[in-house]
Design a protein around this motif. Structure first.
Motif, short mmCIF file in Angstrom:
data_model
loop_
_atom_site.label_atom_id
_atom_site.label_comp_id
_atom_site.label_asym_id
_atom_site.label_seq_id
_atom_site.Cartn_x
_atom_site.Cartn_y
_atom_site.Cartn_z
N ALA A 174 -32.22 19.08 -17.43
CA ALA A 174 -32.81 17.99 -16.83
C ALA A 174 -31.68 17.04 -16.38
CB ALA A 174 -33.59 17.26 -17.90
N HIS A 175 -30.37 17.14 -16.82
CA HIS A 175 -29.37 16.18 -16.35
C HIS A 175 -28.83 16.38 -15.08
CE1 HIS A 175 -28.44 15.12 -20.88
NE2 HIS A 175 -29.45 14.51 -20.58
N LEU A 176 -29.31 17.79 -14.55
CA LEU A 176 -28.56 17.97 -12.91
C LEU A 176 -29.19 17.22 -12.03
CD1 LEU A 176 -29.18 21.87 -13.46
CD2 LEU A 176 -27.17 21.03 -12.88
N LEU A 177 -30.52 17.08 -11.95
CA LEU A 177 -30.95 16.22 -10.83
C LEU A 177 -30.47 14.77 -10.68
CD1 LEU A 177 -32.53 16.36 -8.15
CD2 LEU A 177 -34.70 15.98 -9.43
N PRO A 178 -30.54 14.08 -11.75
CA PRO A 178 -30.15 12.79 -11.67
C PRO A 178 -28.73 12.71 -11.36
CG PRO A 178 -30.77 13.11 -13.96
CD PRO A 178 -31.26 14.24 -13.17
N SER A 179 -27.83 13.48 -11.68
CA SER A 179 -26.32 13.73 -11.66
C SER A 179 -25.94 14.09 -9.99
CB SER A 179 -25.71 14.74 -12.46
OG SER A 179 -25.80 14.39 -13.82
N VAL A 180 -26.86 14.77 -9.73
CA VAL A 180 -26.83 15.32 -8.16
C VAL A 180 -26.81 13.99 -7.21
CG1 VAL A 180 -27.87 16.47 -6.35
CG2 VAL A 180 -27.49 17.60 -8.23
N MET A 181 -28.12 13.41 -7.77
CA MET A 181 -28.32 12.01 -7.00
C MET A 181 -27.29 11.06 -7.01
SD MET A 181 -32.44 11.33 -7.98
CE MET A 181 -33.61 12.55 -7.14
N ALA A 182 -26.38 10.88 -8.37
CA ALA A 182 -25.70 10.02 -8.50
C ALA A 182 -24.34 10.36 -7.81
CB ALA A 182 -24.94 9.69 -9.72
N LEU A 183 -23.98 11.65 -7.77
CA LEU A 183 -22.78 12.12 -6.78
C LEU A 183 -23.04 12.04 -5.28
CD1 LEU A 183 -22.10 15.21 -9.00
CD2 LEU A 183 -20.57 13.44 -8.50
N VAL A 184 -24.16 12.19 -4.86
CA VAL A 184 -24.46 12.14 -3.55
C VAL A 184 -24.57 10.83 -2.90
CG1 VAL A 184 -26.15 12.69 -1.74
CG2 VAL A 184 -25.65 14.32 -3.30
N ALA A 185 -24.94 9.98 -3.84
CA ALA A 185 -25.05 8.44 -3.65
C ALA A 185 -23.66 7.84 -3.65
CB ALA A 185 -25.99 7.68 -4.46
N TYR A 205 -20.27 21.57 -18.86
CA TYR A 205 -19.87 21.79 -17.33
C TYR A 205 -19.65 20.71 -16.45
CZ TYR A 205 -25.14 20.71 -16.44
OH TYR A 205 -26.38 20.24 -16.51
N VAL A 206 -19.04 21.05 -15.25
CA VAL A 206 -18.48 19.60 -14.40
C VAL A 206 -19.08 19.91 -13.23
CG1 VAL A 206 -16.56 18.86 -13.45
CG2 VAL A 206 -16.49 19.36 -15.85
N MET A 207 -19.57 18.81 -12.54
CA MET A 207 -20.19 19.05 -11.25
C MET A 207 -19.40 17.80 -10.44
SD MET A 207 -24.21 18.29 -12.59
CE MET A 207 -24.85 18.56 -11.26
N GLY A 232 -32.12 23.65 -6.45
CA GLY A 232 -33.28 22.95 -6.79
C GLY A 232 -33.16 22.48 -8.04
N SER A 233 -33.80 21.34 -8.43
CA SER A 233 -34.22 21.00 -9.79
C SER A 233 -35.22 20.19 -10.23
CB SER A 233 -32.74 20.28 -10.27
OG SER A 233 -33.04 19.90 -11.50
N ALA A 234 -36.11 20.32 -11.10
CA ALA A 234 -37.15 19.64 -11.22
C ALA A 234 -37.50 19.60 -12.94
CB ALA A 234 -38.41 19.98 -10.67
N THR A 235 -38.16 18.49 -13.49
CA THR A 235 -38.45 18.33 -14.78
C THR A 235 -39.87 17.78 -14.95
OG1 THR A 235 -36.18 18.04 -15.27
CG2 THR A 235 -37.91 17.30 -17.03
N ALA A 236 -40.60 18.43 -15.76
CA ALA A 236 -41.89 17.98 -16.08
C ALA A 236 -42.25 17.77 -17.52
CB ALA A 236 -42.85 19.17 -15.27
N ALA A 255 -34.05 24.66 -12.91
CA ALA A 255 -33.34 24.93 -11.71
C ALA A 255 -33.01 26.07 -11.01
CB ALA A 255 -31.94 24.13 -12.19
N LEU A 256 -32.69 26.13 -9.57
CA LEU A 256 -32.12 27.24 -8.91
C LEU A 256 -30.71 26.96 -8.72
CD1 LEU A 256 -34.20 29.53 -8.31
CD2 LEU A 256 -35.63 27.21 -9.03
#
Length: 390
Positions: free
Chosen positions: A90-101, A221-223, A241-245, A382-383
């Motif tokens: 689940a930490h993947l998507l918010p971390s992606v957003m923080a990096l892209v932003a 792991y490092v992103m 791709g990444s999603a949490t429910a 995640a994909l």
């Protein structure tokens, strides 16, 4: 910014682990630091390059702060959401957003646990968890948590779809066969269907061989953003791709014991990635219990609801089967230090880098990773894609 625009914008560039099986006297913080140092070094970076941190623990509510302090970090981005074993997926998507932003430039995701070798009072631990994680409809009945919940789901699946204990045993045997190809796995002895069926019953219909290991272990792991990943030493593994429910916390609050929130997280992750199950080469599922694997194969779309048993039958997910699943041996035979999700990511990265040794899936380019937390509670999918998929 939309989710599809984030596809492939961030890559995992370093992985590491430490203390697998037993920590040999080290604390959970110490093995976490060892795993973190190895992941950062694997990425060709130094700890001073890390300005984002994602971590959590079941043993401390403010775990991210002592981790930052211990590692000497002053992160511009912190993600400390605790969803149980799915957290590190689940930490993947918010971390992606923080990096892209541009909030940060390099995120370290890390976890450590000495669940096996640490000593603590069992009853005190149970009472503390009850206060921190209230389950008012179940705790008064003192279930053996979490196995009672998973046994209930397994029994319901059997009742509705004719699933058998032999089908569940196929999952355990397949995991062991993959573990036998992995020198880092904790359990590598031969295991047969009859061994699983004859093992000590823990919570009917689940025997001890239907249950995950209890081990120590740490992973990291490092992103970084994709443009930077190209200049680092390891082949980049892109987050496609990444999603949490989350649909429930308590098993008694599930609308249907045979359908998990993976049905939602999986579809959203596939939509973000623009992929389908037909594109997936290797699958890493959170197999805390054998029933998990059947449920997730169904809910993620690899087979129809109720068809998980026949899908895994006759070595369907074992080496040489129709679909490579849990190629490191999974939580059933490789490692399971309380929360297993980070090791799903590590194994997927190794497969997509073609660095998995004897268990390497030939030509693997797309990996699906799926984490589970609580009692079929949080679900995160995640994909991930190899260097050619961006």
């Amino acid at each position: 910014m939309n989710l599809e625009s984030l596809r492939g914008q961030v890559a995992i560039v370093g992985v590491g682990h430490a203390g697998l099986g037993a920590a040999h006297g080290y604390t959970e913080m110490e093995i976490l630091a060892q795993a973190a140092a190895r992941a950062v070094a694997d990425a060709g970076m130094s700890m001073s390059d890390i300005d984002g941190l994602a971590t959590c623990s079941s043993s401390a509510t403010m775990w991210s702060m002592p981790v930052a302090e211990y590692l000497g970090l002053r992160p511009r981005y912190i993600e400390a959401t605790m969803l149980g074993g799915s957290s590190f997926v689940a930490h993947l998507l918010p971390s992606v957003m923080a990096l892209v932003a541009g909030q940060c430039d390099a995120v370290l995701v890390c976890y450590g646990s000495t669940q096996k070798t640490a000593t603590f009072g069992r009853q005190a631990g149970v009472k503390a968890r009850a206060l921190l994680d209230p389950q008012p409809f179940e705790q008064p009945y003192e279930p053996i948590s979490p196995i009672t919940s998973y046994a209930l789901a397994a029994a319901r699946h059997m009742h509705e779809y004719g699933t058998t204990r032999r089908h569940l045993a196929e999952v355990a045997v397949a995991a062991r066969q993959w573990a036998q190809l992995n020198p880092e796995a904790a359990m590598r002895d031969p295991l047969t269907i009859d061994d699983v069926l004859g093992a000590r019953m823990v919570s009917d219909p689940l025997s001890v061989r239907d249950c995950c290991l209890v081990t120590d272990g740490a992973g990291a792991y490092v992103m970084v953003r994709a443009d930077r990943a190209r200049d680092l030493p390891q082949p980049p593994v892109y987050v496609l791709g990444s999603a949490t429910a989350v649909w429930n916390r308590q098993i008694s609050s599930m609308a249907d014991l045979t359908v998990t929130a993976a049905a939602e997280s999986g579809q959203r992750a596939f939509d973000m990635a623009g992929l389908s199950v037909a594109d997936v080469d290797v699958v890493e599922l959170y197999d805390a219990f054998t029933i998990n694997t059947l449920l997730f194969l169904e809910d993620l779309g690899f087979c129809g609801k109720g068809e998980g048993g026949s899908f895994v039958q006759d070595g369907g997910i074992a080496p040489g089967g129709r679909l490579p699943v849990n190629t490191n041996g999974g939580g059933l035979s490789c490692v399971h230090p309380g929360m297993y999700g980070i090791f799903l990511i590590i194994e997927a990265v190794r497969q997509l880098r073609a660095q998995a040794g004897n268990r390497q899936v030939p030509g693997a380019e797309i990996a699906l990773v799926h984490g589970n937390g609580g009692t079929l509670s949080s679900q995160s999918t995640a994909l991930l894609g190899g260097p050619s998929t961006r």
